[in-house]
Write a protein that holds these residues in place. Structure first.
Motif, PDB file in Angstrom:
ATOM      1  N   ILE A 129       0.852  -1.178   0.000  1.00  7.20           N
ATOM      2  CA  ILE A 129       0.000   0.000   0.000  1.00  7.20           C
ATOM      3  C   ILE A 129       0.893   1.233   0.000  1.00  7.20           C
ATOM      4  O   ILE A 129       1.769   1.380   0.845  1.00  7.20           O
ATOM      5  CB  ILE A 129      -0.926   0.010   1.230  1.00  7.20           C
ATOM      6  CG1 ILE A 129      -1.882  -1.180   1.149  1.00  7.20           C
ATOM      7  CG2 ILE A 129      -1.688   1.315   1.323  1.00  7.20           C
ATOM      8  CD1 ILE A 129      -2.727  -1.367   2.384  1.00  7.20           C
ATOM      9  N   PRO A 170       1.072   4.891   0.839  1.00  7.50           N
ATOM     10  CA  PRO A 170       0.305   5.861   1.624  1.00  7.50           C
ATOM     11  C   PRO A 170       0.011   7.145   0.854  1.00  7.50           C
ATOM     12  O   PRO A 170      -1.050   7.727   1.009  1.00  7.50           O
ATOM     13  CB  PRO A 170       1.197   6.158   2.828  1.00  7.50           C
ATOM     14  CG  PRO A 170       2.237   5.122   2.838  1.00  7.50           C
ATOM     15  CD  PRO A 170       2.313   4.524   1.485  1.00  7.50           C
ATOM     16  N   GLU A 189      -0.539   7.455  -2.396  1.00  8.54           N
ATOM     17  CA  GLU A 189      -1.658   7.204  -3.298  1.00  8.54           C
ATOM     18  C   GLU A 189      -2.978   7.173  -2.535  1.00  8.54           C
ATOM     19  O   GLU A 189      -3.992   7.683  -3.014  1.00  8.54           O
ATOM     20  CB  GLU A 189      -1.459   5.882  -4.034  1.00  8.54           C
ATOM     21  CG  GLU A 189      -0.381   5.942  -5.089  1.00  8.54           C
ATOM     22  CD  GLU A 189      -0.148   4.596  -5.759  1.00  8.54           C
ATOM     23  OE1 GLU A 189      -0.901   3.634  -5.480  1.00  8.54           O
ATOM     24  OE2 GLU A 189       0.787   4.512  -6.563  1.00  8.54           O
ATOM     25  N   LYS A 190      -2.979   6.578  -1.355  1.00  4.28           N
ATOM     26  CA  LYS A 190      -4.185   6.549  -0.538  1.00  4.28           C
ATOM     27  C   LYS A 190      -4.597   7.967  -0.152  1.00  4.28           C
ATOM     28  O   LYS A 190      -5.768   8.316  -0.160  1.00  4.28           O
ATOM     29  CB  LYS A 190      -3.982   5.694   0.723  1.00  4.28           C
ATOM     30  CG  LYS A 190      -3.858   4.232   0.455  1.00  4.28           C
ATOM     31  CD  LYS A 190      -5.177   3.704  -0.010  1.00  4.28           C
ATOM     32  CE  LYS A 190      -5.119   2.214  -0.211  1.00  4.28           C
ATOM     33  NZ  LYS A 190      -6.342   1.706  -0.778  1.00  4.28           N
ATOM     34  N   TRP A 191      -3.622   8.795   0.187  1.00 10.08           N
ATOM     35  CA  TRP A 191      -3.902  10.173   0.577  1.00 10.08           C
ATOM     36  C   TRP A 191      -4.482  10.946  -0.603  1.00 10.08           C
ATOM     37  O   TRP A 191      -5.454  11.684  -0.461  1.00 10.08           O
ATOM     38  CB  TRP A 191      -2.610  10.828   1.082  1.00 10.08           C
ATOM     39  CG  TRP A 191      -2.791  12.234   1.523  1.00 10.08           C
ATOM     40  CD1 TRP A 191      -3.327  12.668   2.692  1.00 10.08           C
ATOM     41  CD2 TRP A 191      -2.425  13.409   0.796  1.00 10.08           C
ATOM     42  NE1 TRP A 191      -3.322  14.033   2.742  1.00 10.08           N
ATOM     43  CE2 TRP A 191      -2.764  14.513   1.580  1.00 10.08           C
ATOM     44  CE3 TRP A 191      -1.824  13.620  -0.444  1.00 10.08           C
ATOM     45  CZ2 TRP A 191      -2.548  15.817   1.171  1.00 10.08           C
ATOM     46  CZ3 TRP A 191      -1.601  14.913  -0.845  1.00 10.08           C
ATOM     47  CH2 TRP A 191      -1.963  15.993  -0.051  1.00 10.08           C
ATOM     48  N   ASP A 196      -6.070   9.694  -3.209  1.00 14.84           N
ATOM     49  CA  ASP A 196      -7.426   9.185  -3.439  1.00 14.84           C
ATOM     50  C   ASP A 196      -8.413   9.811  -2.464  1.00 14.84           C
ATOM     51  O   ASP A 196      -9.514  10.210  -2.844  1.00 14.84           O
ATOM     52  CB  ASP A 196      -7.467   7.660  -3.302  1.00 14.84           C
ATOM     53  CG  ASP A 196      -6.802   6.949  -4.462  1.00 14.84           C
ATOM     54  OD1 ASP A 196      -6.560   7.601  -5.500  1.00 14.84           O
ATOM     55  OD2 ASP A 196      -6.524   5.741  -4.316  1.00 14.84           O
TER      56      ASP A 196
END
Length: 99
Positions: free
Chosen positions: A57, A59, A61-63, A65
Motif C-alpha cells: 500500500i 500511503p 496514493e491513498k492520501w 485518493d
C-alpha cells in the motif's frame, strides 16, 4: 464419512464433483504427501500468488485518493449551499418584480 473405511462410489463421485477434483485424486490422497508439499514450498514463495498477495500500500496514493473524494464531496456540498442561498434570493427578486 471420515470414520468409514470404505466410501460408496456414488458418494465419492458427489464429493469429487462438489470439490471439483477427479475421483482418483480423492482415492489417491495422501495426507503425508500433502503436508510434505506444503512444508517444502511455503517458505520459498512458490505457493500460488493471488491478486493481493504481497500487495504494498502506497500511503501517498491513498492520501491522494482520499483528497480526490473529499474534493468531490466538498464541491457537492458547496453546490448545495449555493442553491440554498439562490432560492431565497430568487423568491425575493420575484416578490420585488410583482410589486
Amino acid at each position: 464419512m471420515e470414520n468409514k473405511e470404505v466410501i460408496e462410489p456414488e458418494i465419492l463421485k458427489q464429493v469429487a464433483k462438489i470439490l471439483k477434483v477427479p475421483v482418483q485424486a480423492i482415492k489417491n490422497f495422501s495426507e503425508e504427501a500433502a503436508v510434505n508439499i506444503i512444508s517444502n514450498t511455503f517458505s520459498d514463495e512458490s505457493v500460488a500468488y493471488t491478486e493481493y498477495y504481497k500487495y504494498t500500500i502506497n500511503p501517498f496514493e491513498k492520501w491522494v485518493d482520499a483528497m480526490d473524494k473529499n474534493e468531490q464531496l466538498f464541491k457537492e456540498l458547496l453546490k448545495s449551499e449555493r442553491e440554498k442561498i439562490e432560492l431565497p434570493e430568487k423568491l425575493l427578486n420575484e416578490k420585488k418584480g410583482n410589486k
